[in-house]
Design an enzyme around this catalytic site. Structure first.
Site, short mmCIF file in Angstrom:
data_model
loop_
_atom_site.label_atom_id
_atom_site.label_comp_id
_atom_site.label_asym_id
_atom_site.label_seq_id
_atom_site.Cartn_x
_atom_site.Cartn_y
_atom_site.Cartn_z
N ARG A 260 33.64 66.08 39.32
CA ARG A 260 32.90 65.64 40.42
C ARG A 260 31.71 66.64 40.59
NH1 ARG A 260 35.00 67.58 46.69
NH2 ARG A 260 34.41 69.58 45.84
N TYR B 200 28.91 56.38 49.90
CA TYR B 200 28.83 57.67 50.64
C TYR B 200 27.37 58.42 50.59
CZ TYR B 200 30.98 59.47 46.27
OH TYR B 200 31.05 59.91 45.01
N HIS C 197 32.81 52.69 43.90
CA HIS C 197 31.37 53.59 44.10
C HIS C 197 30.57 53.38 43.34
CE1 HIS C 197 34.22 56.32 46.42
NE2 HIS C 197 34.99 56.70 45.47
N ASP D 11 36.99 51.78 41.28
CA ASP D 11 36.44 52.93 41.60
C ASP D 11 35.31 53.64 40.77
OD1 ASP D 11 36.59 55.68 42.58
OD2 ASP D 11 38.66 56.09 42.06
N HIS E 261 35.79 59.55 54.75
CA HIS E 261 35.98 59.79 53.38
C HIS E 261 37.49 60.43 52.78
CE1 HIS E 261 35.85 62.31 49.64
NE2 HIS E 261 35.02 61.44 49.08
N GLN F 229 28.68 55.20 40.52
CA GLN F 229 29.29 55.85 39.53
C GLN F 229 29.17 54.87 37.97
OE1 GLN F 229 32.87 57.54 40.98
NE2 GLN F 229 31.97 58.56 42.76
N HIS G 245 44.18 55.83 46.41
CA HIS G 245 44.62 57.11 45.63
C HIS G 245 45.85 57.69 46.50
CE1 HIS G 245 41.20 56.71 43.17
NE2 HIS G 245 40.29 57.44 44.23
N HIS H 87 38.19 49.05 45.71
CA HIS H 87 37.44 50.53 45.76
C HIS H 87 36.61 50.44 44.69
CE1 HIS H 87 37.56 54.36 47.33
NE2 HIS H 87 37.68 54.84 45.96
N ARG I 9 40.09 65.86 53.79
CA ARG I 9 39.48 67.13 53.59
C ARG I 9 38.04 67.16 54.09
NH1 ARG I 9 37.31 65.70 48.15
NH2 ARG I 9 38.77 64.16 47.45
ZN LIG Z 1 36.90 56.67 45.35
#
Ligand SMILES: [Zn+2]
Length: 415
Positions: free
Chosen positions: A63, A102, A38, A305, A188, A41, A254, A36, A191
């Site tokens: 976030r 994403y 991103h 992550d 994703h 980040q 998660h 995992h 939600r």
């Molecule tokens: Zn993530």
């Protein structure tokens, strides 16, 4: 070990006569899959550690900082950050990455001329660094459970099912005859993706590749669980299992906040729980119930992550030590009396990571990619057993170094 020109192991013979084989100076372990990431980040890691004005900092305030960073990040910047990150991963023993990607569109939310622009930048970064990659383009549509509209700060992420299908079809040729790559998808979270949309994008993926990996953020924050209950009367894992077939192609990232029934459902499904221990600590998410989950036969992988830590040994240390702190015991996640905790956990995350990334990796055996890591004690010619060296690398790492990382049969540390 013998390999072929394509970077696969074709023969592994214990205690063989070395002949004129190249010798690796240390203990050789399988390269660790990072399930995992991103990538962008990485540029934020360590830069969100000042208290906000209200002292009410949380995952949700972090976030907002992350969304702000995306207000001017362009494809060149993404590629530079990802290349640095992937080199950092190789330096610490990760040899493959699951990129949960994403940020598809420009800063105004418009598609680039090539809808796969940012995806291709990540593929190029992986190639430059020399790491294997499972690219997981994210489907993101809603701003909350039940089809709440996404906000303007989420505009770079959004697709409808048709646009997402075009993205996958555009990308698919980049994966043909590439044993160092795999294409999957990442709805994703529940939600951001309604159940009927999840069904639609899974059908699109299955038409391309019915065994491709599927990754999803599932239950990172208590508020996420509460919002899901408010909307539909079910918790996220319950909702997922009630609306789709979850099996060994799935990676649930998660899976932190679980009822006992949810924990057992994941363990029994063959899905991999994608654990991101250092990020989950950094964001105040909570601790995964690892001891009962492993006792039920559940599969796990690790991921870096948000990249506050890029080191598989540290993720594994947090995994075991977190359980020690909540149980008051030691060797909580050992397989059996007398077994090495570190070796057992390493084998689990290599096996689970390989499944989650959908590639022949995570083992030193014929048929696997020739991906491995060489560990050595920098202070002495080690007399440790391999298992003791792995335990020291994870639990007492001073002096233990990754001295080489090999991917597809080639050393990658000097890239
Ligand atoms: Zn993530």
């Amino acid at each position: 070990m013998e390999g072929d020109a394509a970077g696969n192991l074709i023969r592994v013979t214990p205690d063989a006569d070395p002949g004129d084989a190249a010798r690796l100076n240390g203990v050789v372990i399988p390269g660790v899959p990072n399930v995992h990431s991103h990538a962008f980040q990485f540029a934020l890691a360590g830069k969100a550690e000042r208290a906000g004005p209200s002292r009410a900092d949380s995952f949700w305030t972090w976030r907002e900082l992350m969304y702000g960073f995306l207000s001017d990040l362009d494809p060149d910047g993404m590629e530079v950050i990802a290349t640095r990150l992937y080199r950092a991963m190789l330096a610490r023993g990760y040899t493959s990455v699951g990129e949960f990607h994403y940020v598809h569109h420009d800063v105004d939310g418009h598609p680039y001329a090539d809808p796969a622009e940012t995806s291709r930048r990540l593929l190029r970064a992986a190639e430059t660094a020399g790491i294997g990659i499972t690219l997981l383009p994210v489907y993101y549509e809603d701003g909350g459970f039940g089809g709440v509209p996404a906000g303007p700060r989420q505009s770079r992420f959004l697709h409808d099912p048709d646009g997402f299908a075009r993205l996958l079809q555009t990308l698919a040729p980049d994966f043909v005859s590439r044993p160092d790559r795999r294409l999957g998808i990442a709805p994703h979270s529940l939600r951001a993706v309604r159940p009927d949309r999840l069904t639609a994008i899974l059908a699109t993926l299955n038409a391309l590749d019915p065994t491709a990996p599927v990754h999803l953020h599932i239950a990172e924050q208590p508020r996420e669980v509460a919002d899901c209950l408010d909307w539909c009367g079910k918790r996220p894992v319950e909702l997922l299992f009630d609306t789709t077939t979850v099996d060994s192609r799935w990676c649930l990232v998660h899976a932190t906040h679980l009822s006992e029934q949810e924990r057992q459902a994941i363990a029994g499904s063959g899905a991999v729980a994608g654990l991101c221990l250092t990020t989950e600590a950094n964001l105040g998410d909570g601790l995964f119930p690892a001891e009962p989950y492993l006792a039920d036969g559940g599969a796990i992988g690790i991921g870096s992550d948000s990249h506050v830590c890029v080191d598989p040994a540290e993720e594994l240390r947090w995994l075991e030590n977190g359980q020690r702190l909540i149980t008051g015991r030691r060797t909580v996640l050992a397989d059996e009396p007398g077994s090495s905790v570190g070796t057992g956990l390493l084998q689990r995350v290599c096996r689970g990571g390989a499944a989650a990334l959908g590639r022949e990796i995570g083992a030193i055996s014929a048929g696997s990619r020739a991906d491995f890591v060489v560990l050595a004690d920098q202070f002495e010619d080690t007399v440790d057993t391999p298992a003791t060296l792995v335990d020291r690398w994870i639990f007492a790492p001073a002096g233990i170094r990754v001295v080489d990382t090999i991917v597809g049969g080639q050393s990658r540390l000097m890239n």
